[in-house]
Each structure stands twice: as structure tokens, then as C-alpha cells.
Design an enzyme around this catalytic site. Structure first.
Site, PDB file in Angstrom:
ATOM      1  N   LYS A 115      30.718  35.874  32.522  1.00  0.00           N
ATOM      2  CA  LYS A 115      31.505  34.849  32.362  1.00  0.00           C
ATOM      3  C   LYS A 115      32.225  34.431  33.750  1.00  0.00           C
ATOM      4  CE  LYS A 115      34.548  33.161  29.011  1.00  0.00           C
ATOM      5  NZ  LYS A 115      35.579  32.401  29.717  1.00  0.00           N
ATOM      6  N   ASP A 117      34.607  32.657  36.182  1.00  0.00           N
ATOM      7  CA  ASP A 117      36.015  32.438  36.056  1.00  0.00           C
ATOM      8  C   ASP A 117      36.427  31.216  37.163  1.00  0.00           C
ATOM      9  OD1 ASP A 117      38.455  32.054  35.354  1.00  0.00           O
ATOM     10  OD2 ASP A 117      39.265  34.276  36.316  1.00  0.00           O
ATOM     11  N   CYS A 409      55.522  55.506  64.636  1.00  0.00           N
ATOM     12  CA  CYS A 409      54.500  56.051  63.822  1.00  0.00           C
ATOM     13  C   CYS A 409      55.008  57.185  62.797  1.00  0.00           C
ATOM     14  CB  CYS A 409      53.208  56.517  64.694  1.00  0.00           C
ATOM     15  SG  CYS A 409      51.920  57.348  63.638  1.00  0.00           S
ATOM     16  N   CYS A 412      52.883  60.506  64.220  1.00  0.00           N
ATOM     17  CA  CYS A 412      53.070  61.153  65.368  1.00  0.00           C
ATOM     18  C   CYS A 412      54.496  60.871  66.340  1.00  0.00           C
ATOM     19  CB  CYS A 412      51.969  60.899  66.359  1.00  0.00           C
ATOM     20  SG  CYS A 412      51.707  59.197  67.082  1.00  0.00           S
ATOM     21  N   CYS A 427      49.670  52.310  65.691  1.00  0.00           N
ATOM     22  CA  CYS A 427      49.973  53.381  66.463  1.00  0.00           C
ATOM     23  C   CYS A 427      48.945  53.477  67.578  1.00  0.00           C
ATOM     24  CB  CYS A 427      50.061  54.581  65.802  1.00  0.00           C
ATOM     25  SG  CYS A 427      49.998  56.147  66.883  1.00  0.00           S
TER      26      CYS A 427
HETATM   27  S1  IVH Z   1      28.706  28.629  27.760  1.00  0.00           S
HETATM   28  C1  IVH Z   1      29.474  26.808  23.802  1.00  0.00           C
HETATM   29  N1  IVH Z   1      28.194  30.241  29.652  1.00  0.00           N
HETATM   30  O1  IVH Z   1      33.991  29.857  29.295  1.00  0.00           O
HETATM   31  C2  IVH Z   1      29.028  27.535  24.998  1.00  0.00           C
HETATM   32  N2  IVH Z   1      30.538  29.504  29.287  1.00  0.00           N
HETATM   33  O2  IVH Z   1      35.153  29.700  27.014  1.00  0.00           O
HETATM   34  C3  IVH Z   1      30.388  27.509  25.933  1.00  0.00           C
HETATM   35  N3  IVH Z   1      32.134  29.983  31.106  1.00  0.00           N
HETATM   36  O3  IVH Z   1      34.429  26.488  29.156  1.00  0.00           O
HETATM   37  C4  IVH Z   1      30.038  27.464  27.459  1.00  0.00           C
HETATM   38  N4  IVH Z   1      30.644  31.317  32.277  1.00  0.00           N
HETATM   39  O4  IVH Z   1      34.005  27.201  31.267  1.00  0.00           O
HETATM   40  C5  IVH Z   1      29.244  29.676  28.935  1.00  0.00           C
HETATM   41  N5  IVH Z   1      27.760  31.878  31.479  1.00  0.00           N
HETATM   42  C6  IVH Z   1      28.840  30.942  30.735  1.00  0.00           C
HETATM   43  C7  IVH Z   1      30.142  30.797  31.364  1.00  0.00           C
HETATM   44  C8  IVH Z   1      30.755  29.910  30.415  1.00  0.00           C
HETATM   45  C9  IVH Z   1      31.952  30.733  32.203  1.00  0.00           C
HETATM   46  C10 IVH Z   1      33.438  29.200  30.947  1.00  0.00           C
HETATM   47  C11 IVH Z   1      33.107  28.044  30.646  1.00  0.00           C
HETATM   48  C12 IVH Z   1      33.790  27.519  29.101  1.00  0.00           C
HETATM   49  C13 IVH Z   1      34.406  28.877  28.719  1.00  0.00           C
HETATM   50  C14 IVH Z   1      34.400  29.294  27.434  1.00  0.00           C
END
Ligand code: IVH
Length: 670
Positions: A115, A117, A409, A412, A427
Site C-alpha cells: 500500500k 503512501d 569530545c 577524549c 573530534c
Molecule cells: S486499490 C478500490 N492498490 O489506498 C481499490 N490502492 O485506501 C482502491 N493505495 O485511494 C485502490 N496503494 O490511494 C489500491 N496497491 C494499491 C494501493 C492503493 C496505495 C491507496 C490509494 C487509495 C487508498 C485506498
């Protein structure tokens, strides 16, 4: 009549598109950056003259367009949903059992993806051309950010044609991110300019995509991983796995840590693995997304209002907590760098008890205004050392104390120095115990005193048992002392004593190298040996004198002066000499000062037919030349062998004299 430049423009467009894909998507460029820039400049020139030759998928669109007054809003053809969360393995098993029940089928396989970010976007391709890009917005309507998205190098402006058939419509969804190292670079530049820093890569990505002036976005290191589709016409696929493969073939970056078509048990195993590799990734992920792999099953399961039933997010445990900074101490690292460390009230961060956090350096403390007694938000990312994200100012009660870095330091007690242009305080006493082991290892290494047999383990032992407290002590080691070390066989002890004895005859350049002075590697040591002939002269040289040496950098000159000014260092050098070390200046003896290559900087590239590169390097250095690996305006000659590539091009661009192999050999023999 056709425009005479049409063909050239089209050729440049095709070539640049391919080079851009190789660079951003395949990470395998075949031309140098400046060559790309040159081709792009030519295309820009043509398109400016003949705007009808500029298409929406031309690589010139990546440099940005004139600013917009505001972003337009556009509806998504299919809503961009969010995901339900799983908080433990149980939730994942429940998700699976619900699917089994709803489908009345128990052979359900999943795709598990990191997932990411970042910022979710949707990219719309009509007949293979990127015509619109939008943010997720509220999921129903998004903001149109097409110009900004066109500047992202890893997003294809046109789908890769090798994929057949071409969809008449393809909406691709993915996450725009900034790589960790690029994020750090971006913030560094911002600090330099006095601009506020971004708190994390996601904020930086979001801020960069929200620029009304796409030329600003073009300068930000954005990239993307795609993971799904919206509306699609003209092609079809049966599973998430197939879709990802197709997207990859169309030219999109697809994350490499995706597992396709796996059982729910393997999903749970992969979650643990992903959590483990998380700290090694160059981008931030905050969990795993689990998706039912088969699309017919996804359809049958359907959606709720805000989230699909066929997917779930399994987030990683919280890695941020608040705690109190009890004290700030200073640690001395191997190379003498003083690092402030916060001692924390022990607290559980994502399952691990954390009681200290690095504060990096004095500048960082000042920037975040960290004081002893503060309540602070701390963060742990897997195995990475915890750090203080920010302090919570509203919880201050006035008893918090400002911290100052010590001027001596802590190990020493030698005076510390702050290096110009560097945040680090160091140092520079070579005898400082904190640095001793590492410095000794450098001192005895092959390129230094070359004390064969004195390996890392023995050095650690010698230092830990107090048998050596400085470089000079190495020369006082005898058979009796060494025999006391555990597992030290008699034969190796006598060999070691012999190696130490033999090392006492040393060349001047090796001697300088062995001292381990900052920024003073082999090349600098050789330059110095040639310039100064004798150690006394080098020790007496002032900074200007050092800076004036051809090929010597400012940083090296500064650290040399600092090193030889230090009283402890002077004492150690005297002791080394008193222990019987004799410096022989071979380079000075060998050198022919009038040789045309003396003092010149050369780069070798390509395949040399009659001479090995290492051999050429040795002979050139014996003549007083400096051999480096990268071309700059300071390079005097490039010796180019067969199949010379980008270095040759760069040399030509910079006007550096290029020698072929015959010319090189002639010059060496002259
Ligand atoms: S799938 C219906 N795959 O997570 C499917 N989302 O909480 C929804 N995100 O808005 C998206 N990595 O911004 C999917 N490998 C991934 C993801 C991903 C990050 C984020 C995305 C989405 C949010 C959903």
C-alpha cells in the site's frame, strides 16, 4: 507541401519517448543526460517554430506549460473508492471467509500489493494518448491536473504500441510518490533556499501535484506506481494479475513487490515479509492491499458505498508515538562525528520498546527546536533507528532546557571542530578511543602500512584489551603481547611481528594515506607526497599553500590543516617516527617534473588494446599525472580506447583534449 522538419520532429519524438521510458521506467538509460537534453532542446526549437508538429504526447510536454488560474473539476467515470482496513490476521481471515460465503466457492486467490503512501491519480488514455489526469478528489469528482502529470517522467504520454490491441479508452489508476532519497534531496535544497521543508514524501508529492504552474512540478522528483483501472474500452483481462502485466507492457511502472494469485495463508506470510523489507524500500508504504484476483469474482462481490467488498487494506502497526525526552547525550562515531542522541522515556512503538532516538546533528536540533524535557512525536520505521518527528510545543511548561553541543569530545576531551559547509561536528584526535579501532584498521590496510595478517578481529581485540591506544603502539607490539591474544597461533604471531617490522619502511604517499585524514584518499596523498617531498614540509604548509596545489580540493586542504594543527596528532606522528618508521619518498624520486603529463589530470575510458587500464594508470601516476574516473572541466585529457561511450561525448562537449591509445602510449614513452 509537407513541412520539411516533420520527419526530424517525429524521429526526435519517438527517440526521446523511448529514452525517457528507458530512464524512468526501465532504469536502464542508453544515452547520457546531456545528450537527452540536447535532443530535447532541438525538438523544442522545431515545435516552437511549427506548433502544428507539437502533439499532446510529445516529450516536450514534460517541461511544463504556462500556469493555470485554477484547477478544473471533472467527474470520474467510475468512482475512486477507498478501502476498509484490517487490523490483524483475524480480520484478513474474516474477509476471506466472507468472500467464500458470498461466492459460495472456496478456491479464492488473491493479489497482495504494497500500500503505497502517496497521492492517488487517474490517467485517461484515448486511443493510446494521455489526454487527462485527475486527482482522486472526493472519489466522485477529481481535480484536473493533466499539465502537472505530463511532467512526470515515468508516466507514458502514449501507450507502448507493442501491446496489441490498443484500447480506445483506458483509465489507469495509481499512486504518485517521491522516492526517499529524492525527498531528502528536495528538502536539502529547500533548507538552502530558506523555504519550509516538507514533513514527509507524501506531503511533498501532494504539494507538487497541486501546483498551478506545471513548470514547478517539472522540477519535483515525482514518480508513479500503477495498480488498477477505471473505465476500459477495447481490451479485456480476466484477473488483477493479468491487468498488472498488461499495464506493465503498456509502459507503466508496476511495483516489483506484488504477489499475484496466492492463497490467503500466503497473503499472511507475505504481509510479514513485506513488513520486514519495508525499511529497505526507497519509498514509503503503510501496509498491504489484498485484492481478490479474478475480476469476475470482484464483480460478483461488488461494492459498498465507499469501498469494494473484494479488497481490503492491512495496515502496518503504528510506528509513531509520543514520549518524553529525558536527556540528550552525545555519541562519538567511528570517524569522529559527534551525534546527539535523545534518551527517551521508554515507550512501545509498534511492538518495540524504544528508549533512544537519533537527533542527527546540532542543526537538526535547532531546526526542530528540540529541548530536554519536551514531549515529542517519535517514529520508528522497521529496523531503522527511531527519530524525533517533531516536538509538541503546546505541552511545554517552561522547564524544558535548550541543548548545546559540547566543544570538547565527550570521550577524549580533545577540542572538537565544526567543518565548514558541513553540519557535522567532529573530534579530530586520532587517538580518541571512540574512533581508534576503525582508524587502526585503515592505518594497517593494504593501501596504508600494509601490515599483512593484522585483520579486523585482531585489531578489535588489541583495542578492546587496551594493548594499543594509538597508531604508534602498533610498532611496540611484540611476540609476547600478541601471544596473549586468544587463538593466536605461534606461527601467525611471528608472521605478524615480521609484517609490522617490514611495514616500517613506507612510502610518503602511503604514510599520508594511512593517517586517515578526512577527504584525503590515495590520490590526494600522492599529490601531497609529490608536492612536499618531506613530512616536515607538509606539516608546516598553510591552507592557501595546500589549496594552490593543482588537483587539490578545498575540503581536503581544510581538513589537512585542521589535522596537522591538532596537538595530539603531532605527538602521535612524532611517536610513529620514534618507533623506527622511515618514510621514503619514492614518488619524488621517480618523478620527472618536466614530463608533459606531470600534474595533469586524465580519465581513461573504453577498451585499451595494448595496455591494461590498471597498468596505464600506474604508469601515468609514476609520471606525476592524476588519474580520475569522471570527466569535468578540470580534466586535461581523456584517453579513449575502443567503444568509448558517454565519457567521450562529455569530454567533447567540455572541450577536453581527447587522446587515442597510440597518442597515450607515445606520451607515456616520451
Ligand atoms: S486499490 C478500490 N492498490 O489506498 C481499490 N490502492 O485506501 C482502491 N493505495 O485511494 C485502490 N496503494 O490511494 C489500491 N496497491 C494499491 C494501493 C492503493 C496505495 C491507496 C490509494 C487509495 C487508498 C485506498
Amino acid at each position: 507541401m509537407d513541412n520539411p522538419l516533420k520527419q526530424e520532429a517525429e524521429k526526435l519524438q519517438t527517440e526521446l519517448t523511448e529514452h525517457s521510458r528507458r530512464y524512468h521506467v526501465l532504469d536502464d538509460p542508453v544515452i547520457a543526460d546531456h545528450e537527452y537534453d540536447r535532443l530535447l532542446a532541438r525538438l523544442l526549437e522545431i515545435e516552437q517554430q511549427f506548433p502544428e508538429l507539437s502533439h499532446p504526447d510529445s516529450p516536450t510536454k514534460r517541461v511544463g506549460a504556462p500556469p493555470l488560474a485554477s484547477f478544473e473539476s471533472a467527474p470520474h467515470s467510475i468512482p475512486m473508492l477507498s478501502l476498509d482496513n484490517a487490523f490483524g490476521d483475524d480480520d484478513v481471515i474474516n474477509f476471506h471467509q466472507r468472500n467464500v460465503k458470498n461466492l459460495d466457492f472456496d478456491k479464492i486467490f488473491y493479489t497482495a500489493e504494497p500500500k503505497l503512501d502517496g497521492v492517488a491519480v487517474e490517467l485517461t488514455y484515448e486511443k493510446g494518448i494521455l489526454i487527462r489526469a485527475t486527482t482522486r478528489g472526493d472519489g466522485i469528482n477529481g481535480e484536473v491536473i493533466t499539465e502537472n502529470v505530463r511532467t512526470i517522467g515515468s508516466i507514458p504520454l502514449r501507450l507502448n504500441k507493442t501491446q496489441d490491441p490498443m484500447p480506445s479508452l483506458l483509465e489507469v489508476r495509481g499512486e504518485v510518490i517521491i522516492m526517499q532519497k529524492d525527498f531528502e534531496g528536495l528538502n536539502k535544497v529547500r533548507i538552502g533556499k530558506g523555504d519550509p521543508v516538507f514533513a514527509n514524501p507524501r506531503n511533498a508529492a501532494a504539494g507538487s501535484l497541486r501546483q498551478l504552474d506545471s513548470r514547478v512540478t517539472a522540477k519535483r522528483p515525482l514518480t508513479i506506481f500503477v495498480y488498477g483501472v477505471g473505465m476500459v474500452k477495447g481490451i479485456s483481462f480476466e484477473s488483477q494479475a493479468q491487468m498488472l502485466l498488461m499495464l506493465k507492457n503498456f509502459g507503466f511502472p508496476v511495483n516489483e513487490h506484488i504477489q499475484t494469485n496466492i492463497s490467503i495463508q500466503n497473503v499472511l506470510t507475505f504481509y510479514k515479509k513485506l513488513a520486514q523489507i519495508r525499511p529497505t524500500l526507497d519509498y514509503e508504504i503503510d501496509g498491504m492491499v489484498i485484492k481478490v484476483d479474478r475480476l469476475d469474482m470482484q464483480q460478483a462481490l461488488g461494492e459498498k458505498i465507499k469501498s469494494p467488498r473484494w479488497a481490503i487494506a492491512y495496515k502496518f502497526a503504528a510506528v509513531q508515538e509520543t514520549t518524553t525526552i529525558l536527556d540528550i547525550i552525545v555519541q562519538v562515531g567511528r570517524t569522529g562525528t559527534l551525534t546527539p542522541v535523545a534518551l527517551l522515556e521508554p515507550t512501545n512503538v509498534g511492538g518495540v520498546i524504544v528508549s533512544r532516538a537519533t537527533l542527527h546533528n546540532a542543526d537538526e536540533i535547532k531546526r526542530k527546536d528540540i529541548r530536554i524535557g519536551d514531549r515529542a512525536l517519535i517514529m520508528r520505521a522497521g529496523d531503522v533507528i527511531p527519530k524525533v518527528v517533531k516536538i509538541i510545543e503546546s505541552l511545554r511548561n517552561g522547564t524544558e532546557q535548550v541543548f548545546e553541543m559540547p566543544d570538547r569530545c565527550p570521550v577524549c576531551d580533545s577540542q572538537v571542530r565544526r567543518l565548514e559547509d558541513e553540519a557535522a561536528i567532529k573530534c579530530i584526535n586520532v587517538a580518541c578511543q571512540a574512533q581508534l579501532s576503525e582508524r587502526i584498521k585503515h592505518f594497517v590496510s593494504k593501501k596504508g602500512f600494509d601490515m599483512d595478517g593484522l585483520g579486523k578481529k585482531i585489531v578489535d581485540q588489541l583495542v578492546n584489551e587496551g594493548l594499543i591506544t594509538s597508531f604508534a603502539d602498533l610498532f611496540t607490539l611484540d611476540t609476547d603481547m600478541l601471544a596473549k591474544l586468544d587463538r593466536q597461533a605461534e606461527k601467525s604471531v611471528s608472521n605478524l611481528v615480521l609484517a609490522i617490522e617490514n611495514s616500517k619502511q613506507i612510502s610518503f604517499s602511503r604514510f599520508i594515506f594511512a593517517l586517515g585524514i578526512d577527504h584525503t584518499g590515495e590520490n590526494a596523498a600522492r599529490l601531497l607526497a609529490r608536492q612536499f617531498e618531506r613530512l616536515e614540509h607538509l606539516m608546516a604548509a598553510d591552507k592557501t599553500m595546500l589549496e594552490n596545489i593543482h588537483g587539490m580540493g578545498e575540503k581536503t586542504a581544510a581538513s589537512l590543516t585542521r589535522f596537522f594543527e591538532n596537538q595530539e596528532n603531532k605527538t602521535i606522528i612524532r611517536q610513529i617516527l620514534e618507533a623506527g618508521v622511515q618514510i621514503k619518498n619514492e614518488l619524488f624520486a621517480l618523478e620527472t617534473p618536466d614530463h608533459p603529463l606531470s600534474g595533469k589530470t586524465l580519465v581513461l575510458t573504453g577498451t585499451l588494446e595494448t595496455l591494461k587500464r590498471s597498468e596505464a594508470k600506474k604508469r601515468l601516476e609514476a609520471l606525476g599525472a592524476k588519474v580520475t574516473s569522471s570527466i569535468s572541466a578540470k580534466t586535461d585529457f581523456l584517453a579513449a580506447g575502443r567503444d568509448a561511450g558517454s565519457k567521450l561525448q562529455k569530454a567533447l562537449n567540455l572541450g577536453v583534449t581527447v587522446l587515442d591509445e597510440t597518442q597515450l602510449i607515445q606520451m607515456i614513452q616520451d
